[in-house]
Scaffold this motif. Structure first.
Motif, PDB file in Angstrom:
ATOM      1  N   UNK A   1      -0.131  11.098  -0.703  1.00  0.00           N
ATOM      2  CA  UNK A   1      -0.905  10.001  -0.112  1.00  0.00           C
ATOM      3  C   UNK A   1      -0.734   8.725  -0.910  1.00  0.00           C
ATOM      4  N   UNK A   2      -0.820   8.820  -2.231  1.00  0.00           N
ATOM      5  CA  UNK A   2      -0.690   7.644  -3.081  1.00  0.00           C
ATOM      6  C   UNK A   2       0.703   7.032  -2.986  1.00  0.00           C
ATOM      7  N   UNK A   3       1.728   7.874  -3.048  1.00  0.00           N
ATOM      8  CA  UNK A   3       3.098   7.377  -2.972  1.00  0.00           C
ATOM      9  C   UNK A   3       3.379   6.793  -1.593  1.00  0.00           C
ATOM     10  N   UNK A   4       2.931   7.490  -0.550  1.00  0.00           N
ATOM     11  CA  UNK A   4       3.132   6.990   0.808  1.00  0.00           C
ATOM     12  C   UNK A   4       2.478   5.635   1.020  1.00  0.00           C
ATOM     13  N   UNK A   5       1.271   5.465   0.485  1.00  0.00           N
ATOM     14  CA  UNK A   5       0.599   4.182   0.606  1.00  0.00           C
ATOM     15  C   UNK A   5       1.366   3.063  -0.063  1.00  0.00           C
ATOM     16  N   UNK A   6       1.889   3.325  -1.257  1.00  0.00           N
ATOM     17  CA  UNK A   6       2.654   2.298  -1.964  1.00  0.00           C
ATOM     18  C   UNK A   6       3.956   1.973  -1.240  1.00  0.00           C
ATOM     19  N   UNK A   7       4.617   2.979  -0.689  1.00  0.00           N
ATOM     20  CA  UNK A   7       5.868   2.723   0.031  1.00  0.00           C
ATOM     21  C   UNK A   7       5.633   1.841   1.246  1.00  0.00           C
ATOM     22  N   UNK A   8       4.576   2.129   1.998  1.00  0.00           N
ATOM     23  CA  UNK A   8       4.262   1.308   3.176  1.00  0.00           C
ATOM     24  C   UNK A   8       3.892  -0.109   2.749  1.00  0.00           C
ATOM     25  N   UNK A   9       3.095  -0.228   1.691  1.00  0.00           N
ATOM     26  CA  UNK A   9       2.688  -1.548   1.225  1.00  0.00           C
ATOM     27  C   UNK A   9       3.883  -2.364   0.747  1.00  0.00           C
ATOM     28  N   UNK A  10       4.760  -1.766  -0.036  1.00  0.00           N
ATOM     29  CA  UNK A  10       5.926  -2.493  -0.533  1.00  0.00           C
ATOM     30  C   UNK A  10       6.838  -2.922   0.601  1.00  0.00           C
ATOM     31  N   UNK A  11       6.993  -2.061   1.603  1.00  0.00           N
ATOM     32  CA  UNK A  11       7.802  -2.425   2.767  1.00  0.00           C
ATOM     33  C   UNK A  11       7.179  -3.610   3.505  1.00  0.00           C
ATOM     34  N   UNK A  12       5.854  -3.558   3.713  1.00  0.00           N
ATOM     35  CA  UNK A  12       5.163  -4.643   4.409  1.00  0.00           C
ATOM     36  C   UNK A  12       5.225  -5.940   3.610  1.00  0.00           C
ATOM     37  N   UNK A  13       5.064  -5.846   2.283  1.00  0.00           N
ATOM     38  CA  UNK A  13       5.161  -7.038   1.446  1.00  0.00           C
ATOM     39  C   UNK A  13       6.558  -7.639   1.504  1.00  0.00           C
ATOM     40  N   UNK A  14       7.570  -6.778   1.543  1.00  0.00           N
ATOM     41  CA  UNK A  14       8.936  -7.280   1.662  1.00  0.00           C
ATOM     42  C   UNK A  14       9.146  -8.043   2.959  1.00  0.00           C
TER      43      UNK A  14
ATOM     44  N   UNK B   1      -6.532  -9.291  -3.820  1.00  0.00           N
ATOM     45  CA  UNK B   1      -7.914  -8.826  -3.921  1.00  0.00           C
ATOM     46  C   UNK B   1      -7.969  -7.386  -4.417  1.00  0.00           C
ATOM     47  N   UNK B   2      -7.065  -6.544  -3.928  1.00  0.00           N
ATOM     48  CA  UNK B   2      -7.038  -5.145  -4.356  1.00  0.00           C
ATOM     49  C   UNK B   2      -6.610  -5.017  -5.814  1.00  0.00           C
ATOM     50  N   UNK B   3      -5.693  -5.873  -6.252  1.00  0.00           N
ATOM     51  CA  UNK B   3      -5.312  -5.866  -7.665  1.00  0.00           C
ATOM     52  C   UNK B   3      -6.522  -6.224  -8.524  1.00  0.00           C
ATOM     53  N   UNK B   4      -7.290  -7.225  -8.071  1.00  0.00           N
ATOM     54  CA  UNK B   4      -8.499  -7.588  -8.796  1.00  0.00           C
ATOM     55  C   UNK B   4      -9.513  -6.463  -8.831  1.00  0.00           C
ATOM     56  N   UNK B   5      -9.645  -5.752  -7.705  1.00  0.00           N
ATOM     57  CA  UNK B   5     -10.595  -4.645  -7.654  1.00  0.00           C
ATOM     58  C   UNK B   5     -10.235  -3.535  -8.637  1.00  0.00           C
ATOM     59  N   UNK B   6      -8.930  -3.373  -8.885  1.00  0.00           N
ATOM     60  CA  UNK B   6      -8.500  -2.326  -9.805  1.00  0.00           C
ATOM     61  C   UNK B   6      -9.031  -2.565 -11.215  1.00  0.00           C
TER      62      UNK B   6
ATOM     63  N   UNK C   1      -3.175   3.296  -8.789  1.00  0.00           N
ATOM     64  CA  UNK C   1      -2.389   4.129  -7.881  1.00  0.00           C
ATOM     65  C   UNK C   1      -2.884   4.054  -6.440  1.00  0.00           C
ATOM     66  N   UNK C   2      -4.159   3.716  -6.250  1.00  0.00           N
ATOM     67  CA  UNK C   2      -4.740   3.709  -4.903  1.00  0.00           C
ATOM     68  C   UNK C   2      -4.606   2.367  -4.204  1.00  0.00           C
ATOM     69  N   UNK C   3      -4.006   1.371  -4.845  1.00  0.00           N
ATOM     70  CA  UNK C   3      -3.877   0.057  -4.211  1.00  0.00           C
ATOM     71  C   UNK C   3      -3.105   0.169  -2.900  1.00  0.00           C
ATOM     72  N   UNK C   4      -2.032   0.931  -2.896  1.00  0.00           N
ATOM     73  CA  UNK C   4      -1.209   1.048  -1.696  1.00  0.00           C
ATOM     74  C   UNK C   4      -1.947   1.649  -0.516  1.00  0.00           C
ATOM     75  N   UNK C   5      -2.614   2.771  -0.731  1.00  0.00           N
ATOM     76  CA  UNK C   5      -3.286   3.447   0.377  1.00  0.00           C
ATOM     77  C   UNK C   5      -4.510   2.660   0.830  1.00  0.00           C
ATOM     78  N   UNK C   6      -5.214   1.996  -0.106  1.00  0.00           N
ATOM     79  CA  UNK C   6      -6.331   1.149   0.286  1.00  0.00           C
ATOM     80  C   UNK C   6      -5.852  -0.043   1.104  1.00  0.00           C
ATOM     81  N   UNK C   7      -4.708  -0.609   0.719  1.00  0.00           N
ATOM     82  CA  UNK C   7      -4.146  -1.721   1.481  1.00  0.00           C
ATOM     83  C   UNK C   7      -3.756  -1.277   2.888  1.00  0.00           C
ATOM     84  N   UNK C   8      -3.354  -0.027   3.024  1.00  0.00           N
ATOM     85  CA  UNK C   8      -2.901   0.463   4.327  1.00  0.00           C
ATOM     86  C   UNK C   8      -4.004   0.391   5.372  1.00  0.00           C
ATOM     87  N   UNK C   9      -5.189   0.903   5.034  1.00  0.00           N
ATOM     88  CA  UNK C   9      -6.232   0.934   6.058  1.00  0.00           C
ATOM     89  C   UNK C   9      -7.230  -0.213   5.952  1.00  0.00           C
ATOM     90  N   UNK C  10      -7.335  -0.861   4.784  1.00  0.00           N
ATOM     91  CA  UNK C  10      -8.259  -1.979   4.640  1.00  0.00           C
ATOM     92  C   UNK C  10      -7.629  -3.311   5.008  1.00  0.00           C
TER      93      UNK C  10
END
Length: 222
Positions: free
Chosen positions: A12-25, A93-98, A106-115
Motif C-alpha cells: 500500500x505504501x509503495x503503491x501510493x508513492x508510485x501513483x503520487x510520483x507519476x501524478x507529480x511528473x 501540505x502532506x510533507x508539513x503534516x509529516x 512513508x504514508x505521504x503517497x497513499x494519503x495524497x492518493x485519496x485526500x
C-alpha cells in the motif's frame, strides 16, 4: 483523515508513492508555469491557500483511534489553481503534516492518493461535464462545480480511505460499518457547503484568484 504508515502494508505504501510520483511528473510537465512565473501576487495566493490546507488537515474530529475526519478543500484548490497546482499544494501540505503528525513519511503517497488526487480528479470531471452539458453561469459554477463536486469527492475519498483501512487490517469491515462509514454522508454535506460558499465569496470578492471562472463566460449576458 490521515492514514498512519505503521498501520499500512508495504504494498500500500509503495503503491501510493508510485501513483503520487507519476501524478507529480504529469503535473510538472503540463502545469501552466508561464501564468505564475513572474506573478508574485498569484504565487502568494497559492502559498496562502496551501498553508490553509495544511492547517485544516492538522485539525480533525476523532471518533475512534486512527479514525478522524477533516475538510479536504481540494475542490476549491482545483477550481482556483488548476489540478496541477492543487496537487503541488496538497503535496506540500502532506510533507508539513509529516513533521507534526505521527503519519510517517512513508504514508505521504497513499494519503495524497485519496485526500488529494481523487478529489482533484472528481472536480476536474465535474468541471468538464458542466462545460459540455450545462449552461455556464454563476449558479451552475457554484452549486455544480463547487458544492456538488466537493460533496461527491468527499464521499469517494473517505470511502477509499475506509477501504484502505479494511484491506490493511487496521479495522474489520464490521467495525468500519459501525464507526466510520455512517459518518461519511455527514462529512460530505459540510464539505460541499464549505467549498461552495468559499467559491461564491471568492467570485464576489476576488474573482481574479479563480483560474476556472471567467466573467465573460459565467456572468456577462446571463
Amino acid at each position: 483523515m490521515n492514514l498512519v504508515a505503521e498501520s499500512l502494508g508495504f504494498a500500500t505504501l509503495v503503491g501510493g508513492w508510485l501513483v503520487l510520483l507519476f501524478a507529480l511528473g504529469l503535473a510538472m510537465k503540463s502545469a501552466p508555469w508561464h501564468k505564475v512565473r513572474n506573478d508574485r501576487p498569484a504565487q502568494n495566493v497559492w502559498l496562502g491557500m496551501t498553508l490553509i490546507v495544511f492547517l485544516v488537515w492538522q485539525f480533525s474530529a476523532q471518533i475512534a483511534e486512527g479514525i478522524s475526519f477533516h475538510f479536504l478543500l481540494m475542490t476549491m484548490m482545483t477550481l482556483m489553481f488548476g489540478w496541477q497546482f492543487a496537487l503541488f499544494g496538497a503535496w506540500l501540505a502532506l510533507i508539513g503534516l509529516a513533521f507534526y503528525l505521527p503519519t510517517g513519511w512513508e504514508a505521504i503517497g497513499i494519503n495524497a492518493l485519496f485526500m488529494a488526487l481523487l478529489p482533484i480528479f472528481v472536480t476536474e470531471v465535474f468541471v468538464k461535464i458542466s462545460e459540455r452539458y450545462l449552461e455556464q453561469n454563476f449558479f451552475v459554477y457554484v452549486f455544480f462545480n463547487g458544492f456538488l463536486a466537493a460533496g461527491v469527492a468527499s464521499v469517494l475519498a473517505l470511502t477509499t480511505g475506509g477501504l484502505l483501512m479494511w484491506v490493511n487490517d487496521v479495522y474489520s469491515l464490521a467495525v468500519l460499518k459501525q464507526v466510520f462509514f455512517p459518518f461519511i454522508p455527514l462529512m460530505a454535506i459540510p464539505e460541499g457547503f464549505v467549498n461552495g460558499m468559499l467559491m461564491a465569496a471568492l467570485i464576489v470578492l476576488k474573482p481574479n484568484w479563480i483560474s476556472s471562472f471567467h466573467d465573460r463566460t459565467h456572468i456577462s449576458g446571463k
